[in-house]
Design a protein around this motif. Structure first.
Motif, short mmCIF file in Angstrom:
data_model
loop_
_atom_site.label_atom_id
_atom_site.label_comp_id
_atom_site.label_asym_id
_atom_site.label_seq_id
_atom_site.Cartn_x
_atom_site.Cartn_y
_atom_site.Cartn_z
N GLU A 1 0.82 -1.21 0.00
CA GLU A 1 0.00 0.00 0.00
C GLU A 1 0.85 1.26 0.00
O GLU A 1 0.52 2.27 -0.62
CB GLU A 1 -0.94 0.00 1.21
N ARG B 1 2.03 1.72 -3.51
CA ARG B 1 0.92 2.19 -4.34
C ARG B 1 0.66 3.68 -4.13
O ARG B 1 0.48 4.44 -5.09
CB ARG B 1 -0.35 1.39 -4.03
N LEU B 2 0.66 4.12 -2.87
CA LEU B 2 0.42 5.53 -2.58
C LEU B 2 1.50 6.41 -3.20
O LEU B 2 1.21 7.46 -3.79
CB LEU B 2 0.38 5.76 -1.07
N GLU C 1 1.14 6.33 -7.16
CA GLU C 1 -0.08 6.98 -7.65
C GLU C 1 -0.06 8.49 -7.44
O GLU C 1 -0.71 9.23 -8.18
CB GLU C 1 -1.32 6.39 -6.98
N HIS C 2 0.69 8.96 -6.44
CA HIS C 2 0.67 10.39 -6.13
C HIS C 2 1.96 11.10 -6.52
O HIS C 2 2.17 12.26 -6.15
CB HIS C 2 0.38 10.59 -4.63
N PRO D 1 -2.96 9.82 3.45
CA PRO D 1 -3.20 9.47 2.05
C PRO D 1 -4.04 10.49 1.29
O PRO D 1 -3.75 10.79 0.12
CB PRO D 1 -3.87 8.11 2.13
N LEU E 1 -1.81 13.56 0.13
CA LEU E 1 -0.56 13.39 -0.61
C LEU E 1 -0.54 14.16 -1.93
O LEU E 1 0.48 14.77 -2.28
CB LEU E 1 -0.29 11.90 -0.85
#
Length: 262
Positions: free
Chosen positions: A17, A20-21, A24-25, A244, A247
Motif C-alpha cells: 500500500e 501504491r500511494l 499513484e501520487h 493518504p 498526498l
C-alpha cells in the motif's frame, strides 16, 4: 526536486500500500520508519528484506532512508549504540536504501561531552557504512535542534559517510533562520524533511501550507534535484487527518514552492 514521504504518516501500513500511494501520487521515494511495530525493521530475515527490496523495485519507488532510533549522543557505553547502528546500516544495505537516520538524544548532558560522544560513535561507524554504501544522517532534533548543533558534530567526524538530515521544524523551533540552517548544513546535507504545524506551542501536523513553518524559505536554499521528504507525524498524533488523502495536494504545494523563481 525529488519527493518522498515518511511512513510515520501511515503507521503500520503494508508495504504494498505504501508503494501504491507513492506511485499513484507522484512521490519518487519513501522514508521507512524502522521500528518493530512497523512492517520493516531490523528483525527481518535476509529473505524478508530481499522481498521488500524487490517489491519496491517492481513498483518503481526508491527507499530513500531507513529511519531508526539510535541516539548517537546518549549516555552509556558505546558498544550497544554501535551494535544498533550497525544493524540499521545492514538493513539499509539489504533494502537498497541510501541512508540511515539517527537522532542526537543527548538529554541534559554537557553539550561538549555530548558532541564528543556522538562524533566518536559516528566516526566509528563510518567505515562500515562506507563499505556497505550507506550514509548515516544525524537529524536536527531534540538536544541538537539547530543546524549549527548538528553541523558541529558531523563536521568533527569529517567523513563522507556521515551527514546531516535537516528537519525544518526543529531548526525553526530553535530560532534559526532557514538561510542560516542551510549555510551550516549544506556541506553535509543528505536531504530535507518538511512538515507543517499549527504553532510553536502546538506541533500537531497539518497539511503543507496550512501551518506556520517557512517552507518556501527552506526550499529556496536547495539545489535542483534535492530530495525533500514529507514527515507527517500521524503516529504521534492519531487524531490528525489521514495522510493518504493529502498526498496529492502536498506534492503540488511542494512543487509550486520549489519551482524556479524569476
Amino acid at each position: 526536486m525529488k519527493l518522498a514521504f515518511s511512513t510515520l504518516g501511515v503507521p503500520g501500513l503494508p508495504m504494498a500500500e505504501v508503494i501504491r500511494l507513492a506511485a499513484e501520487h507522484g512521490y519518487q521515494g519513501v522514508e521507512l520508519r524502522a521500528h518493530p511495530e512497523e512492517p520493516v525493521h531490523p528483525g527481518l530475515t535476509k529473505a524478508e528484506r530481499a522481498a521488500v527490496a524487490d517489491e519496491f523495485k517492481r513498483g518503481g519507488v526508491e527507499i530513500l532512508t531507513v529511519a531508526g532510533y539510535v541516539r548517537a549522543a546518549a549516555e552509556g557505553d558505546d558498544q550497544p549504540v554501535l551494535d544498533e547502528l550497525a544493524g540499521l546500516i545492514e538493513l539499509a544495505h539489504d533494502l537498497g536504501a541510501s541512508n540511515v537516520r539517527v537522532f542526537p538524544g543527548a538529554g541534559d548532558q554537557d553539550p561538549d561531552a555530548a558532541d564528543a560522544t556522538a562524533a566518536r560513535r559516528l566516526a566509528a561507524a563510518a567505515p562500515y557504512a562506507a563499505d556497505l554504501g550507506v550514509r548515516v544522517l544525524l537529524e536536527t532534533h531534540d538536544s541538537h535542534r539547530a543546524g549549527l548543533d548538528v553541523a558541529r558534530v558531523v563536521g568533527a567526524v569529517g567523513h563522507g559517510s556521515i551527514g546531516a538530515l535537516w528537519d525544518v521544524m526543529h531548526t525553526w523551533l530553535a530560532g534559526e533562520e532557514p538561510v542560516a540552517s542551510h549555510a551550516v548544513l549544506a556541506p553535509h546535507l543528505g536531504y530535507v524533511q518538511v512538515k507543517d504545524i499549527a504553532s510553536a506551542e502546538d506541533t500537531t501536523p497539518v497539511a503543507l501550507g496550512a501551518g506556520v513553518l517557512p517552507l518556501r524559505a527552506c526550499l529556496d536554499t536547495l539545489d535542483a534535484g534535492s530530495w525533500v521528504c514529507w514527515e507527517y507525524e500521524k503516529r504521534w498524533h492519531p487524531g490528525a487527518a489521514e495522510l493518504p488523502g493529502m498526498l496529492a495536494a502536498g506534492r503540488e504545494h511542494l512543487l509550486r514552492l520549489g519551482a524556479p523563481k524569476g
